[in-house]
Scaffold this active site. Structure first.
Site, PDB file in Angstrom:
ATOM      1  CD  GLU A 130      -0.968  -0.366   3.744  1.00 47.16           C
ATOM      2  OE1 GLU A 130      -1.767  -1.314   3.628  1.00 47.16           O
ATOM      3  OE2 GLU A 130      -0.754   0.227   4.815  1.00 47.16           O
ATOM      4  CE  LYS A 132       7.669   5.237   4.928  1.00 45.48           C
ATOM      5  NZ  LYS A 132       7.521   6.596   5.391  1.00 45.48           N
ATOM      6  CG  ASP A 134       5.824  12.567   2.415  1.00 43.69           C
ATOM      7  OD1 ASP A 134       6.201  12.436   3.586  1.00 43.69           O
ATOM      8  OD2 ASP A 134       6.475  13.169   1.546  1.00 43.69           O
ATOM      9  CE1 TYR A 248      -7.632  -7.126  16.918  1.00 44.52           C
ATOM     10  CE2 TYR A 248      -9.424  -8.020  18.230  1.00 44.52           C
ATOM     11  CZ  TYR A 248      -8.389  -8.199  17.323  1.00 44.52           C
ATOM     12  OH  TYR A 248      -8.111  -9.432  16.846  1.00 44.52           O
ATOM     13  CE  LYS A 339      12.066   7.043   2.905  1.00 43.03           C
ATOM     14  NZ  LYS A 339      11.477   7.891   3.926  1.00 43.03           N
ATOM     15  CB  CYS A 433      14.362  49.709  -5.892  1.00 43.11           C
ATOM     16  SG  CYS A 433      13.419  48.826  -7.148  1.00 43.11           S
ATOM     17  CB  CYS A 436      13.030  52.533  -9.533  1.00 42.70           C
ATOM     18  SG  CYS A 436      12.568  52.343  -7.808  1.00 42.70           S
ATOM     19  CB  CYS A 451      10.966  49.280  -4.108  1.00 45.25           C
ATOM     20  SG  CYS A 451      10.807  50.729  -5.161  1.00 45.25           S
ATOM     21  CB  CYS A 456       9.079  51.036  -8.636  1.00 43.26           C
ATOM     22  SG  CYS A 456      10.068  49.579  -8.967  1.00 43.26           S
TER      23      CYS A 456
HETATM   24  S1  IVH Z   1       2.582   0.976   9.021  1.00 40.16           S
HETATM   25  C1  IVH Z   1       3.780  -0.856  13.025  1.00 40.16           C
HETATM   26  N1  IVH Z   1       1.619   1.918   6.786  1.00 40.16           N
HETATM   27  O1  IVH Z   1       5.652   5.788   7.746  1.00 40.16           O
HETATM   28  C2  IVH Z   1       3.107  -0.155  11.898  1.00 40.16           C
HETATM   29  N2  IVH Z   1       3.055   3.308   8.060  1.00 40.16           N
HETATM   30  O2  IVH Z   1       8.523   5.585   8.107  1.00 40.16           O
HETATM   31  C3  IVH Z   1       3.921   0.927  11.335  1.00 40.16           C
HETATM   32  N3  IVH Z   1       3.394   5.543   7.062  1.00 40.16           N
HETATM   33  O3  IVH Z   1       5.625   5.821  11.275  1.00 40.16           O
HETATM   34  C4  IVH Z   1       3.256   1.801  10.382  1.00 40.16           C
HETATM   35  N4  IVH Z   1       2.105   5.245   5.306  1.00 40.16           N
HETATM   36  O4  IVH Z   1       3.878   7.249  10.007  1.00 40.16           O
HETATM   37  C5  IVH Z   1       2.396   2.153   7.854  1.00 40.16           C
HETATM   38  N5  IVH Z   1       0.656   2.625   4.785  1.00 40.16           N
HETATM   39  C6  IVH Z   1       1.428   2.869   5.844  1.00 40.16           C
HETATM   40  C7  IVH Z   1       2.077   4.101   6.021  1.00 40.16           C
HETATM   41  C8  IVH Z   1       2.898   4.285   7.141  1.00 40.16           C
HETATM   42  C9  IVH Z   1       2.886   6.100   5.958  1.00 40.16           C
HETATM   43  C10 IVH Z   1       4.335   6.228   7.979  1.00 40.16           C
HETATM   44  C11 IVH Z   1       4.067   5.999   9.445  1.00 40.16           C
HETATM   45  C12 IVH Z   1       5.340   5.384   9.979  1.00 40.16           C
HETATM   46  C13 IVH Z   1       6.345   5.883   8.973  1.00 40.16           C
HETATM   47  C14 IVH Z   1       7.591   5.039   8.973  1.00 40.16           C
END
Ligand code: IVH
Length: 693
Positions: A130, A132, A134, A248, A339, A433, A436, A451, A456
């Site tokens: 999935e 990551k 930002d 949970y 990354k 400036c 001018c 300025c 100008c």
């Molecule tokens: S899983 C134990 N899933 O990336 C579970 N993290 O560089 C850890 N992040 O601290 C997190 N997208 O803030 C997970 N799909 C994603 C993510 C994700 C962004 C961030 C998160 C984590 C950081 C690590």
């Protein structure tokens, strides 16, 4: 999340409540509002207009105002919080928030897979991959179906309590049906993000108010969740993806829900509870080679997403396997981040140019040795002001790291002093400036040198460019280069001269055929009947952005009525503070400004607020969009016809759209509009009829 039958009955209730507000039942109204929040913020398929939502929301406030004892914690009204006076409280997470191990190439991923297979004792593993996201990570705790706490990551063990701020994010539900699954308490993790569009819109608003812009969506999101005033958080239009259930707690004798046996199941469960989980974005892949291939493809596709991601997260899908592998003190062994290549580069700061803007603000612009980042060549980056240069200790000849995130404007991250050879030069800010030669001045509270010479030339040209710009009088076919050219040739020396251009001479210029001259003439004529707020914005009054211009317009009939308001009276206008009121007051008490307005009035520009609506205001405040090929009208003329009647042209299909006018061969916009019940879809002929009426 909602079944077809539920959607139908909620829609019936919506219509009923909109038509008969006196029949509203509070409990059902909350359900209706919650449903529309979900449709808008999570499902991205709004079923009512913003206006209709607001009507229902106002009814909620009225009912709750009459019986405050009936206000529940999950009522949509409870998103609004009060300002924090002190700093945030630190609260421990139920489960420590670990980080992720990083990988950068196929080798790293093969290594991760090998260790995972060895630990699990399997030949092949199913991974859930999935985005990551930002942004800024958060944890949320729900108890007895209610959101009770939201925290920042902090040091991973405890974070700051930012519950009030998080309640401003509409894609985070205030209550969820945990009890249906026998869950009493749940802690989840996610990422607060700002979409690229919200980021650009927000920065444009800052720019219009001549305030410093934000560097990138990540900083904008991270800064927002730690703000003291939740109302300011709401303005940033944040969003949140929820991707992890960290804890949970089930009622006695309730079995573990089947969905909670896998990560993909957990995403589905979260989605079903009303969260924006990466349910649609995720991909289940068997074996690491498929994951490696997917990472390669996604890295190229990343720019198509409406939000920033900095990589992918690869998670073992099976929870029992995850448990078997466990974690180190830093990261889980069942997940790894892949990354993407940093969109950073190093280059040399070769020179600095000082540019003068329409308000006289002098901006230092770094001229860099050209370098490619993320497919774009960068050779020039704004350094904002003198403080920015000093704080980053930037010197001519320095090696600097620059960063470009997606659509975002490049930034200088920092210089690398260790690489200095000794011949680098301190950047001296000019005292006069650069255009001018007028002595620059700086107010005590500001970082910007200005300025203040009204004559100008740089400022005059920039003011003309602003006057004709899209959000101002929107004179199409009149680009910056042409304005500069006309100015240099003496054909356009100030704003009023836009309306007295010598087209005979212009048509002799290179690149000005009959068609482009005609287009320019039409656009200039159309600009004369623009709504008043556009003119007020176009005048470039300091701190008056589009929104303030709209507010101000509602208090006047003729623009010069603004001369009659005191600073205190101006402050009573919605969203007008001390600084803005002062600026408007001064603008309308300076002779040269009044003379400019009078000259524009004499040239035929609309100066009246009601005139457009009174003469033919049938489109006032309505939003239009044209799609496909029009056969009777030119698109630009059709758009001008709408705007002259007080309507607006939108750039895309959204719930704000009132009319989609469909020409021949209409495509995706039409399909999208069909899904939003409140949009009226009409033909070109029907549009012409509408205009005539
Ligand atoms: S899983 C134990 N899933 O990336 C579970 N993290 O560089 C850890 N992040 O601290 C997190 N997208 O803030 C997970 N799909 C994603 C993510 C994700 C962004 C961030 C998160 C984590 C950081 C690590």
């Amino acid at each position: 999340m909602y079944t077809k039958a539920q959607i139908q009955s909620l829609q019936t209730l919506t219509k009923d409540y909109l038509q008969n507000p006196h029949n509203i039942q509070l409990g059902a109204l909350k359900q209706v509002l919650k449903f529309h929040e979900y449709q808008y913020y999570v499902a991205a398929t709004p079923l009512i207009s913003d206006y209709e939502y607001d009507c229902l929301y106002q009814e909620l406030l009225a009912l709750e105002g009459a019986s405050p004892s009936l206000i529940t914690k999950d009522s949509p009204s409870q998103r609004v919080g009060s300002s924090l006076n002190e700093s945030f409280t630190t609260v421990p997470h139920l489960v420590p928030m670990l980080s992720l191990e990083n990988s950068y190439n196929a080798e790293d991923l093969l290594d991760f897979d090998r260790k995972a297979r060895e630990g699990a004792g399997l030949d092949q593993i199913i991974y859930c991959v999935e985005p990551k996201f930002d942004g800024a990570s958060i944890s949320l705790v729900y108890e007895n179906d209610l959101l009770v706490r939201a925290c920042t990551r902090g040091d991973g063990i405890a974070g700051d309590d930012i519950t009030q701020n998080i309640k401003q994010i509409k894609s985070i539900p205030l209550s969820i049906p945990l009890s249906e699954f026998g869950i009493m308490q749940m802690e989840i993790r996610g990422e607060v993000i700002m979409s690229k569009k919200s980021f650009t819109d927000f920065n444009n608003k800052l720019k219009a108010k001549q305030l410093a812009t934000l560097a990138n969506p990540r900083n904008a999101a991270a800064g927002a969740i730690r703000m003291k005033d939740p109302k300011e958080v709401a303005e940033r239009n944040l969003d949140a993806f929820i991707y992890h259930i960290s804890y949970y707690n089930l009622k006695a004798d309730v079995p573990v829900p089947t969905l909670l046996e896998t990560h993909s199941g957990a995403l589905e469960l979260l989605w079903g509870m009303g969260f924006r989980s990466p349910q649609k974005e995720k991909k289940l892949i068997q074996g690491i080679q498929g994951v490696i291939d997917f990472c390669g493809v996604f890295e190229i596709e990343r720019d198509k997403l409406p939000y920033e991601i900095d990589g992918l997260v690869i998670k073992i899908n099976d929870f029992s396997l995850q448990e078997k592998l466990g974690m180190t003190s830093h990261h889980p062994r069942w997940a790894i981040a892949y990354k993407f290549k940093a969109r950073q580069a190093t280059t040399i700061l070769e020179n600095v140019e000082f540019q003068v803007g329409r308000t006289g603000a002098v901006t230092p612009v770094a001229k860099l040795q050209a370098v490619a980042i993320g497919g774009v060549t960068v050779s020039s980056i704004s350094m904002h002001n003198e403080d920015y240069i000093k704080e980053k200790d930037l010197r001519l000849g320095d090696t600097v790291i620059i960063e470009r995130a997606g659509d975002v404007i490049p930034q200088i991250v920092h210089s690398i002093p260790a690489l200095r050879k000794g011949n680098e030069k301190i950047i001296e800010f000019p005292t006069s400036c650069p255009v001018c030669d007028y002595t620059l001045e700086k107010e005590e509270t500001e970082a910007v040198w200005r300025c203040n010479n009204p004559l100008c030339t740089a400022q005059i040209v920039e003011r003309i460019i602003h006057f004709v710009s899209k959000d101002a009088l929107d004179i199409k076919n009149f680009g910056d280069a042409n304005i500069r050219k006309f100015y240099e040739l003496g054909l356009l020396k100030n704003i009023p001269e836009i309306y007295h251009l010598d087209f005979e001479t212009i048509s002799t210029l290179e690149g000005f055929g009959k068609k482009s001259v005609d287009n320019l003439k039409t656009a200039i004529t159309a600009s004369m009947s623009q709504p008043l707020y556009r003119l007020i914005y176009a005048l470039g009054i300091r701190f008056v952005g589009e929104t303030t211009a709209k507010t101000v317009t509602t208090h006047v009939h003729h623009i010069l009525d603004l001369q009659n308001f005191s600073e205190e009276q101006l402050q009573s206008f919605e969203d007008v503070g001390v600084k803005v009121a002062k600026s408007i007051y001064h603008y309308f008490h300076e002779e040269k400004n009044i003379a400019l307005i009078k000259e524009l009035e004499a040239a035929g520009l609309n100066m009246i607020q009601q005139q457009i609506q009174a003469a033919d205001g049938n489109l006032s405040e309505l939003n239009f969009l044209f799609t496909g090929t029009l056969t009777q009208l030119k698109r630009s003329d059709a758009e001008a016809m709408v705007e002259v009647r007080g309507g607006h042209i939108l750039s895309g299909v959204s719930s704000k759209l009132n009319y989609l006018v469909v020409g021949e061969d209409a495509g995706s916009k039409l399909e999208k509009a069909k899904k939003i019940a409140t949009i009226k879809i009409i033909t070109e002929a029907e549009f012409v009829e509408l205009i005539k009426n």
